[in-house]
Design a protein around this motif. Structure first.
Motif, mmCIF file in Angstrom:
data_model
loop_
_atom_site.group_PDB
_atom_site.id
_atom_site.type_symbol
_atom_site.label_atom_id
_atom_site.label_comp_id
_atom_site.label_asym_id
_atom_site.label_seq_id
_atom_site.Cartn_x
_atom_site.Cartn_y
_atom_site.Cartn_z
ATOM 1 N N CYS A 263 0.820 -1.217 0.000
ATOM 2 C CA CYS A 263 0.000 0.000 0.000
ATOM 3 C C CYS A 263 0.858 1.274 0.000
ATOM 4 O O CYS A 263 0.335 2.368 0.211
ATOM 5 C CB CYS A 263 -0.936 0.008 1.203
ATOM 6 S SG CYS A 263 -2.196 -1.261 1.104
ATOM 7 N N ASP B 224 1.010 5.484 0.146
ATOM 8 C CA ASP B 224 -0.109 6.086 0.879
ATOM 9 C C ASP B 224 -0.252 5.540 2.299
ATOM 10 O O ASP B 224 -0.648 6.263 3.203
ATOM 11 C CB ASP B 224 -1.429 5.872 0.130
ATOM 12 C CG ASP B 224 -1.411 6.526 -1.238
ATOM 13 O OD1 ASP B 224 -0.710 7.546 -1.389
ATOM 14 O OD2 ASP B 224 -2.070 5.993 -2.148
ATOM 15 N N ASP C 130 -2.509 3.501 3.716
ATOM 16 C CA ASP C 130 -3.873 3.625 4.239
ATOM 17 C C ASP C 130 -4.101 2.490 5.248
ATOM 18 O O ASP C 130 -4.208 1.318 4.875
ATOM 19 C CB ASP C 130 -4.882 3.545 3.089
ATOM 20 C CG ASP C 130 -6.308 3.702 3.532
ATOM 21 O OD1 ASP C 130 -6.625 3.411 4.703
ATOM 22 O OD2 ASP C 130 -7.125 4.127 2.698
ATOM 23 N N ASP D 13 -6.633 1.555 7.043
ATOM 24 C CA ASP D 13 -7.860 0.776 6.846
ATOM 25 C C ASP D 13 -7.688 -0.249 5.728
ATOM 26 O O ASP D 13 -8.090 -1.408 5.865
ATOM 27 C CB ASP D 13 -9.046 1.693 6.537
ATOM 28 C CG ASP D 13 -9.427 2.565 7.711
ATOM 29 O OD1 ASP D 13 -9.270 2.104 8.865
ATOM 30 O OD2 ASP D 13 -9.866 3.707 7.492
ATOM 31 N N GLN D 14 -7.079 0.174 4.632
ATOM 32 C CA GLN D 14 -6.860 -0.719 3.497
ATOM 33 C C GLN D 14 -5.901 -1.857 3.879
ATOM 34 O O GLN D 14 -6.136 -3.011 3.550
ATOM 35 C CB GLN D 14 -6.299 0.066 2.320
ATOM 36 C CG GLN D 14 -6.129 -0.748 1.058
ATOM 37 C CD GLN D 14 -5.562 0.082 -0.087
ATOM 38 O OE1 GLN D 14 -5.125 1.214 0.107
ATOM 39 N NE2 GLN D 14 -5.566 -0.487 -1.271
#
Length: 90
Positions: A72, A75, A77, A79-80
């Motif tokens: 990821c 970024d 993220d 949550d991702q």
């Protein structure tokens, strides 16, 4: 052919089970915090070995979080990343 060493085999199974138990024993919030710390350390170009040592965790325990975090980048993220790890554990 190689010899089967039951003692060695059982020792490896126990080690792996302990690592899995530590990862599964965390709450969602604890896992998210761990992911956040891993991402910060990845952003500082730290290796899996360095991160595990600094977080006082086994490399095998944080490897799935580390790999999901790397996938990821840049970024990061949370949550991702958490979703990726959760889906892989099902």
């Amino acid at each position: 052919l190689t010899e089967y060493n039951e003692k060695k085999h059982m020792k490896m199974i126990r080690r792996d089970a302990r690592a899995e138990g530590r990862a599964e024993g965390r709450t969602e919030g604890e896992n998210r915090k761990l992911i956040e710390m891993i991402c910060k350390k990845i952003a500082k170009n730290k290796s899996l070995h360095q991160i595990a040592a600094e977080l006082e965790e086994e490399e095998a325990t944080i490897l799935p979080l580390y790999e999901a975090s790397l996938s990821c980048a840049p970024d990061y993220d949370i949550d991702q990343i958490y979703e990726k790890v959760s889906l892989n554990n099902r």
